[in-house]
Design a protein around this motif. Structure first.
Motif, PDB file in Angstrom:
ATOM      1  N   GLY A 193       0.818  -1.207   0.000  1.00 47.62           N
ATOM      2  CA  GLY A 193       0.000   0.000   0.000  1.00 47.62           C
ATOM      3  C   GLY A 193       0.846   1.250   0.000  1.00 47.62           C
ATOM      4  N   GLY A 194       0.450   2.244   0.804  1.00 43.57           N
ATOM      5  CA  GLY A 194       1.203   3.491   0.880  1.00 43.57           C
ATOM      6  C   GLY A 194       0.339   4.700   0.588  1.00 43.57           C
ATOM      7  N   GLY A 195       0.965   5.862   0.711  1.00 47.24           N
ATOM      8  CA  GLY A 195       0.232   7.108   0.557  1.00 47.24           C
ATOM      9  C   GLY A 195      -0.344   7.322  -0.834  1.00 47.24           C
ATOM     10  N   TYR A 224      -4.636  -5.304  -6.811  1.00 36.72           N
ATOM     11  CA  TYR A 224      -3.444  -5.250  -7.659  1.00 36.72           C
ATOM     12  C   TYR A 224      -2.533  -4.095  -7.236  1.00 36.72           C
ATOM     13  CZ  TYR A 224      -0.677  -4.227 -11.865  1.00 36.72           C
ATOM     14  OH  TYR A 224       0.346  -3.950 -12.733  1.00 36.72           O
ATOM     15  N   TRP A 225      -3.128  -2.895  -7.055  1.00 42.39           N
ATOM     16  CA  TRP A 225      -2.324  -1.739  -6.679  1.00 42.39           C
ATOM     17  C   TRP A 225      -1.769  -1.879  -5.262  1.00 42.39           C
ATOM     18  CZ3 TRP A 225      -0.197   1.229 -10.001  1.00 42.39           C
ATOM     19  CH2 TRP A 225      -0.823   1.529 -11.208  1.00 42.39           C
ATOM     20  N   THR A 244       2.314  -1.427  -5.336  1.00 39.17           N
ATOM     21  CA  THR A 244       2.906  -0.319  -4.588  1.00 39.17           C
ATOM     22  C   THR A 244       3.274  -0.761  -3.181  1.00 39.17           C
ATOM     23  OG1 THR A 244       0.706   0.449  -3.901  1.00 39.17           O
ATOM     24  CG2 THR A 244       1.642   1.426  -5.873  1.00 39.17           C
ATOM     25  N   ARG A 245       4.460  -0.355  -2.767  1.00 40.69           N
ATOM     26  CA  ARG A 245       4.951  -0.658  -1.418  1.00 40.69           C
ATOM     27  C   ARG A 245       4.917   0.619  -0.587  1.00 40.69           C
ATOM     28  NH1 ARG A 245       4.411  -5.354  -0.210  1.00 40.69           N
ATOM     29  NH2 ARG A 245       2.690  -5.003  -1.633  1.00 40.69           N
ATOM     30  N   LEU A 295       7.224   3.771 -12.349  1.00 39.86           N
ATOM     31  CA  LEU A 295       6.613   2.516 -12.767  1.00 39.86           C
ATOM     32  C   LEU A 295       5.092   2.590 -12.657  1.00 39.86           C
ATOM     33  CD1 LEU A 295       6.950  -0.456 -13.610  1.00 39.86           C
ATOM     34  CD2 LEU A 295       7.121  -1.030 -11.179  1.00 39.86           C
ATOM     35  N   SER A 296       4.600   3.174 -11.562  1.00 37.82           N
ATOM     36  CA  SER A 296       3.155   3.298 -11.365  1.00 37.82           C
ATOM     37  C   SER A 296       2.542   4.192 -12.430  1.00 37.82           C
ATOM     38  CB  SER A 296       2.864   3.867  -9.970  1.00 37.82           C
ATOM     39  OG  SER A 296       3.329   2.997  -8.953  1.00 37.82           O
ATOM     40  N   VAL A 297       3.246   5.269 -12.801  1.00 32.41           N
ATOM     41  CA  VAL A 297       2.759   6.169 -13.844  1.00 32.41           C
ATOM     42  C   VAL A 297       2.654   5.421 -15.173  1.00 32.41           C
ATOM     43  CG1 VAL A 297       3.292   8.225 -15.200  1.00 32.41           C
ATOM     44  CG2 VAL A 297       3.658   8.233 -12.731  1.00 32.41           C
TER      45      VAL A 297
END
Length: 314
Positions: A100-102, A261-262, A266-267, A301-303
């Protein structure tokens, strides 16, 4: 791009501050600050009644749990052992057990995932921080001999587990329930949530990289500069495995599975960085390297994933 700049400036300016001054002495107050500015606002939209979604999507919950607390740690152990450095291996492992994360809710919304389920998963990941610390402890016990290092479990991870859980989990959750009763304050925080998040990330990074202990990175670069390259490659390989496995395991046509998935891709990097400051003395300051490079890998990477592989959900 803006967040990458904030991360870079926070780390660089903090490190320079520590280099030209006596640096900061670590205080657990930074954990309280992180809990109240990064974690607490993310809990505002979590409603206790949404816990019922755990039963409704119990199969997906189980799948996400297996991915985040079994598969990803196995990836981290495999890559970490190849690096030959306990600090880098521990940093990767810590990233692997903190999902997860902000930014995770941003990406869930961006891909039209189920935000209610996403908030539940984010909450579950925070509640699971004690499990993450226990897994880090077990990781140290069983891998330290491989790296030829003694691990004294009585004076290491267990000593900071309680303050981390209190400051990063319990207090933020209780505070979020209290502040929810003050509607104008909630509205104000929600309005400036982006600036609060980015500002707190800058302050946290400035502080952590301005610590006296962080200056030991200079010694690492002077005597073992190859560890910087090893850490960067290890992080890239780890994230490649995470994305490949998550894309294969989760059905991206489902809003709930996109949320899960997200939560895997994401960490929670900033949380990992905060926790690592407690344990760098145990694993070595090189533990900071993979966490530091994770910012440079995860955000772009997320973008790319959101723009190139999920455009149909816009």
């Amino acid at each position: 791009m803006q967040l990458i700049l904030i991360v870079f400036l926070g780390a660089l300016l903090g490190f320079l501050y520590g280099s030209y001054t006596d640096g900061f002495i670590f205080s657990t107050n930074i954990c309280l600050f992180a809990g109240l500015t990064l974690i607490m606002p993310s809990l505002f939209k979590f409603k206790v009644r949404e816990i019922a979604l755990m039963w409704q999507y119990k199969g997906l919950m189980l799948k996400g749990f297996v991915v985040n607390f079994l598969l990803l740690p196995l990836f981290a152990v495999g890559v970490g052992l190849v690096t030959g450095d306990l600090g880098i291996a521990a940093g990767l492992f810590l990233l692997s057990v903190l999902g997860g994360g902000g930014m995770v809710m941003h990406w869930i919304k961006r891909s039209h995932g189920d935000t209610s389920f996403g908030f539940l998963l984010l909450f579950v990941n925070l509640v699971a921080v004690p499990l993450s610390l226990l897994m880090l402890h077990l990781f140290a016990m069983y891998t330290a001999p491989y790296f030829g290092i003694d691990y004294d479990e009585t004076i290491t991870i267990r000593r900071f587990a309680q303050p981390v859980i209190m400051l990063l989990v319990i207090i933020p959750f209780v505070a979020s329930r209290i502040i929810l009763q003050i509607k104008p304050l909630v509205t104000l925080i929600e309005k400036y949530k982006k600036f609060i998040s980015q500002g707190s990330i800058f302050i946290i990074l400035f502080y952590l990289f301005g610590l006296q202990s962080s200056q030991q990175l200079v010694e690492v670069y002077d005597f073992e500069p190859e560890l910087f390259y090893v850490a960067l490659i290890a992080v890239i390989v780890f994230y490649a495995l995470v994305v490949a496995a998550s894309t294969w395991i989760f059905n991206l046509n489902s809003p709930q599975e996109r949320a899960a998935y997200w939560q895997s891709v994401t960490r929670y990097i900033t949380l990992a960085l905060v926790i690592s400051t407690f344990s760098a003395g145990t694993f070595g300051v090189s533990m900071l390297l993979p966490i530091m490079f994770a910012y440079l890998v995860q955000i772009p990477l997320s973008v790319v994933i959101a723009n190139r592989y999920m455009p149909e959900f816009d």
